[in-house]
Motif scaffolding. Structure first.
Motif, PDB file in Angstrom:
ATOM      1  N   LEU A 175       0.861  -1.179   0.000  1.00 13.03           N
ATOM      2  CA  LEU A 175       0.000   0.000   0.000  1.00 13.03           C
ATOM      3  C   LEU A 175       0.894   1.224   0.000  1.00 13.03           C
ATOM      4  CD1 LEU A 175      -1.381  -2.276   2.202  1.00 13.03           C
ATOM      5  CD2 LEU A 175      -3.255  -0.907   1.323  1.00 13.03           C
ATOM      6  N   VAL A 176       0.740   2.056  -1.023  1.00 16.67           N
ATOM      7  CA  VAL A 176       1.609   3.214  -1.182  1.00 16.67           C
ATOM      8  C   VAL A 176       0.798   4.502  -1.134  1.00 16.67           C
ATOM      9  CG1 VAL A 176       3.351   1.947  -2.492  1.00 16.67           C
ATOM     10  CG2 VAL A 176       1.520   3.090  -3.706  1.00 16.67           C
ATOM     11  N   ARG A 177       1.429   5.568  -0.642  1.00 21.12           N
ATOM     12  CA  ARG A 177       0.755   6.856  -0.489  1.00 21.12           C
ATOM     13  C   ARG A 177       0.500   7.498  -1.846  1.00 21.12           C
ATOM     14  NH1 ARG A 177      -0.388   9.164   3.703  1.00 21.12           N
ATOM     15  NH2 ARG A 177       1.178   8.132   4.976  1.00 21.12           N
ATOM     16  N   ASP A 178      -0.762   7.932  -2.031  1.00 17.57           N
ATOM     17  CA  ASP A 178      -1.185   8.653  -3.219  1.00 17.57           C
ATOM     18  C   ASP A 178      -2.329   9.560  -2.772  1.00 17.57           C
ATOM     19  OD1 ASP A 178      -2.309   9.619  -5.560  1.00 17.57           O
ATOM     20  OD2 ASP A 178      -2.263   7.706  -6.590  1.00 17.57           O
ATOM     21  N   ALA A 179      -2.165  10.863  -2.881  1.00 15.24           N
ATOM     22  CA  ALA A 179      -3.144  11.824  -2.367  1.00 15.24           C
ATOM     23  C   ALA A 179      -4.383  11.970  -3.241  1.00 15.24           C
ATOM     24  CB  ALA A 179      -2.477  13.191  -2.193  1.00 15.24           C
ATOM     25  N   SER A 180      -4.380  11.404  -4.439  1.00 13.04           N
ATOM     26  CA  SER A 180      -5.530  11.585  -5.323  1.00 13.04           C
ATOM     27  C   SER A 180      -6.735  10.779  -4.835  1.00 13.04           C
ATOM     28  CB  SER A 180      -5.179  11.194  -6.756  1.00 13.04           C
ATOM     29  OG  SER A 180      -4.824   9.832  -6.817  1.00 13.04           O
ATOM     30  N   MET A 181      -7.904  11.223  -5.226  1.00  7.66           N
ATOM     31  CA  MET A 181      -9.157  10.564  -4.855  1.00  7.66           C
ATOM     32  C   MET A 181      -9.521   9.518  -5.902  1.00  7.66           C
ATOM     33  SD  MET A 181     -10.275  12.039  -2.054  1.00  7.66           S
ATOM     34  CE  MET A 181     -12.022  11.716  -2.013  1.00  7.66           C
ATOM     35  N   LYS A 182     -10.121   8.433  -5.464  1.00  6.63           N
ATOM     36  CA  LYS A 182     -10.641   7.414  -6.373  1.00  6.63           C
ATOM     37  C   LYS A 182     -11.855   8.005  -7.092  1.00  6.63           C
ATOM     38  CE  LYS A 182     -12.383   2.671  -6.137  1.00  6.63           C
ATOM     39  NZ  LYS A 182     -13.464   2.838  -7.037  1.00  6.63           N
ATOM     40  N   THR A 183     -11.923   7.848  -8.418  1.00 12.40           N
ATOM     41  CA  THR A 183     -13.006   8.472  -9.178  1.00 12.40           C
ATOM     42  C   THR A 183     -13.856   7.490  -9.974  1.00 12.40           C
ATOM     43  OG1 THR A 183     -11.527   8.877 -11.040  1.00 12.40           O
ATOM     44  CG2 THR A 183     -11.746  10.651  -9.408  1.00 12.40           C
ATOM     45  N   ALA A 184     -13.466   6.226 -10.072  1.00  8.76           N
ATOM     46  CA  ALA A 184     -14.223   5.236 -10.842  1.00  8.76           C
ATOM     47  C   ALA A 184     -14.023   3.859 -10.212  1.00  8.76           C
ATOM     48  CB  ALA A 184     -13.743   5.227 -12.292  1.00  8.76           C
ATOM     49  N   THR A 185     -14.740   2.863 -10.739  1.00  3.04           N
ATOM     50  CA  THR A 185     -14.529   1.513 -10.233  1.00  3.04           C
ATOM     51  C   THR A 185     -13.119   1.052 -10.575  1.00  3.04           C
ATOM     52  OG1 THR A 185     -15.397   0.503 -12.242  1.00  3.04           O
ATOM     53  CG2 THR A 185     -16.969   0.872 -10.446  1.00  3.04           C
ATOM     54  N   ASN A 186     -12.630   0.093  -9.816  1.00  3.78           N
ATOM     55  CA  ASN A 186     -11.282  -0.428 -10.033  1.00  3.78           C
ATOM     56  C   ASN A 186     -11.196  -1.181 -11.355  1.00  3.78           C
ATOM     57  OD1 ASN A 186     -10.930   0.446  -7.439  1.00  3.78           O
ATOM     58  ND2 ASN A 186     -10.777  -1.570  -6.542  1.00  3.78           N
ATOM     59  N   ARG A 187     -10.079  -1.052 -12.027  1.00  2.00           N
ATOM     60  CA  ARG A 187      -9.831  -1.839 -13.235  1.00  2.00           C
ATOM     61  C   ARG A 187      -9.270  -3.205 -12.858  1.00  2.00           C
ATOM     62  NH1 ARG A 187     -10.668   0.615 -18.418  1.00  2.00           N
ATOM     63  NH2 ARG A 187      -9.117  -0.883 -19.060  1.00  2.00           N
ATOM     64  N   LEU A 188      -8.794  -3.336 -11.645  1.00  2.00           N
ATOM     65  CA  LEU A 188      -8.266  -4.589 -11.112  1.00  2.00           C
ATOM     66  C   LEU A 188      -8.820  -4.722  -9.701  1.00  2.00           C
ATOM     67  CD1 LEU A 188      -6.142  -6.954 -11.222  1.00  2.00           C
ATOM     68  CD2 LEU A 188      -4.558  -5.344 -10.174  1.00  2.00           C
ATOM     69  N   HIS A 189      -9.293  -5.905  -9.345  1.00  2.69           N
ATOM     70  CA  HIS A 189      -9.802  -6.097  -7.996  1.00  2.69           C
ATOM     71  C   HIS A 189      -9.418  -7.482  -7.491  1.00  2.69           C
ATOM     72  CE1 HIS A 189     -13.086  -7.676 -10.560  1.00  2.69           C
ATOM     73  NE2 HIS A 189     -13.101  -8.634  -9.653  1.00  2.69           N
ATOM     74  N   ARG A 190      -9.441  -7.631  -6.188  1.00  4.23           N
ATOM     75  CA  ARG A 190      -9.167  -8.931  -5.566  1.00  4.23           C
ATOM     76  C   ARG A 190     -10.456  -9.708  -5.449  1.00  4.23           C
ATOM     77  NH1 ARG A 190      -4.526  -9.358  -1.214  1.00  4.23           N
ATOM     78  NH2 ARG A 190      -4.989 -11.484  -1.710  1.00  4.23           N
ATOM     79  N   GLU A 191     -10.345 -11.030  -5.539  1.00  4.72           N
ATOM     80  CA  GLU A 191     -11.470 -11.918  -5.293  1.00  4.72           C
ATOM     81  C   GLU A 191     -11.078 -12.852  -4.162  1.00  4.72           C
ATOM     82  OE1 GLU A 191     -12.327 -13.735  -9.084  1.00  4.72           O
ATOM     83  OE2 GLU A 191     -13.603 -12.044  -9.647  1.00  4.72           O
ATOM     84  N   LEU A 192     -11.960 -12.980  -3.192  1.00  5.14           N
ATOM     85  CA  LEU A 192     -11.714 -13.844  -2.045  1.00  5.14           C
ATOM     86  C   LEU A 192     -12.553 -15.109  -2.179  1.00  5.14           C
ATOM     87  CD1 LEU A 192     -11.882 -11.101   0.724  1.00  5.14           C
ATOM     88  CD2 LEU A 192      -9.861 -11.967  -0.478  1.00  5.14           C
ATOM     89  N   ASP A 193     -11.985 -16.234  -1.787  1.00  7.94           N
ATOM     90  CA  ASP A 193     -12.629 -17.538  -1.897  1.00  7.94           C
ATOM     91  C   ASP A 193     -12.832 -18.095  -0.485  1.00  7.94           C
ATOM     92  OD1 ASP A 193     -13.580 -19.968  -2.819  1.00  7.94           O
ATOM     93  OD2 ASP A 193     -11.606 -20.754  -3.298  1.00  7.94           O
ATOM     94  N   PRO A 194     -13.963 -17.776   0.164  1.00  3.35           N
ATOM     95  CA  PRO A 194     -14.180 -18.194   1.542  1.00  3.35           C
ATOM     96  C   PRO A 194     -14.790 -19.591   1.641  1.00  3.35           C
ATOM     97  CG  PRO A 194     -16.026 -16.901   0.839  1.00  3.35           C
ATOM     98  CD  PRO A 194     -15.060 -16.951  -0.328  1.00  3.35           C
ATOM     99  N   ASP A 195     -14.804 -20.137   2.840  1.00  2.00           N
ATOM    100  CA  ASP A 195     -15.522 -21.384   3.102  1.00  2.00           C
ATOM    101  C   ASP A 195     -17.028 -21.134   3.152  1.00  2.00           C
ATOM    102  OD1 ASP A 195     -13.156 -22.851   3.282  1.00  2.00           O
ATOM    103  OD2 ASP A 195     -12.955 -22.420   5.411  1.00  2.00           O
ATOM    104  N   ASP A 196     -17.432 -19.970   3.657  1.00  3.02           N
ATOM    105  CA  ASP A 196     -18.847 -19.606   3.810  1.00  3.02           C
ATOM    106  C   ASP A 196     -18.972 -18.127   3.435  1.00  3.02           C
ATOM    107  OD1 ASP A 196     -21.243 -18.548   4.895  1.00  3.02           O
ATOM    108  OD2 ASP A 196     -21.298 -20.091   6.446  1.00  3.02           O
ATOM    109  N   ARG A 197     -19.527 -17.851   2.254  1.00  2.00           N
ATOM    110  CA  ARG A 197     -19.570 -16.484   1.750  1.00  2.00           C
ATOM    111  C   ARG A 197     -20.303 -15.533   2.687  1.00  2.00           C
ATOM    112  NH1 ARG A 197     -22.806 -15.588  -3.400  1.00  2.00           N
ATOM    113  NH2 ARG A 197     -24.452 -15.486  -1.884  1.00  2.00           N
ATOM    114  N   GLU A 198     -21.501 -15.894   3.132  1.00  2.00           N
ATOM    115  CA  GLU A 198     -22.278 -14.976   3.951  1.00  2.00           C
ATOM    116  C   GLU A 198     -21.598 -14.694   5.292  1.00  2.00           C
ATOM    117  OE1 GLU A 198     -24.601 -13.117   2.668  1.00  2.00           O
ATOM    118  OE2 GLU A 198     -24.182 -14.254   0.852  1.00  2.00           O
TER     119      GLU A 198
END
Length: 121
Positions: A52-75
């Protein structure tokens, strides 16, 4: 020699706070805090991790890359992550999909999938 994944880098206005959030729900430690950067991972030499690196700009749109988590129980996992400070996020998805879209404190989306079963080796 082939390349291997090292870190997923996330720009952040507050890398320390975001690292604590990610470390908390991933149940992984904050490994390093070099100047302006915070690293989270299973262990110092286990890759890939998060940087995680410092960047002062604001997020303005959805991510072009995202993480997906694979749980044992989603809920149960969604409830646990929400308790760590995430929120539900809408990215135009329908409500009947087998995943939940959440966002962290700075609005970065990630998905919690339905459980996957790995083949027995």
């Amino acid at each position: 020699m082939a390349s291997r994944p090292y870190h997923l880098v996330i720009d952040s206005r507050g890398p320390s706070a975001l690292a604590e959030f990610r470390a908390g729900f991933l149940d992984q430690p904050v490994l390093f805090r070099p100047d302006g950067e915070v690293m989270v991972g299973a262990a110092a030499h286990a890759h890939p991790g998060l940087s995680l690196v410092r960047d002062a700009s604001m997020k303005t749109a959805t991510n072009r890359l995202h993480r997906e988590l694979d749980p044992d129980d989603r809920e149960a996992e969604v409830r646990r992550i929400l308790a760590h400070g995430a929120r539900r996020a809408g990215v135009g998805q329908s409500t009947d999909l087998p995943w939940a879209v959440l966002a962290g404190p700075e609005g970065n989306e990630f998905y919690v999938l339905r459980p996957h079963v790995s083949p027995i080796e």
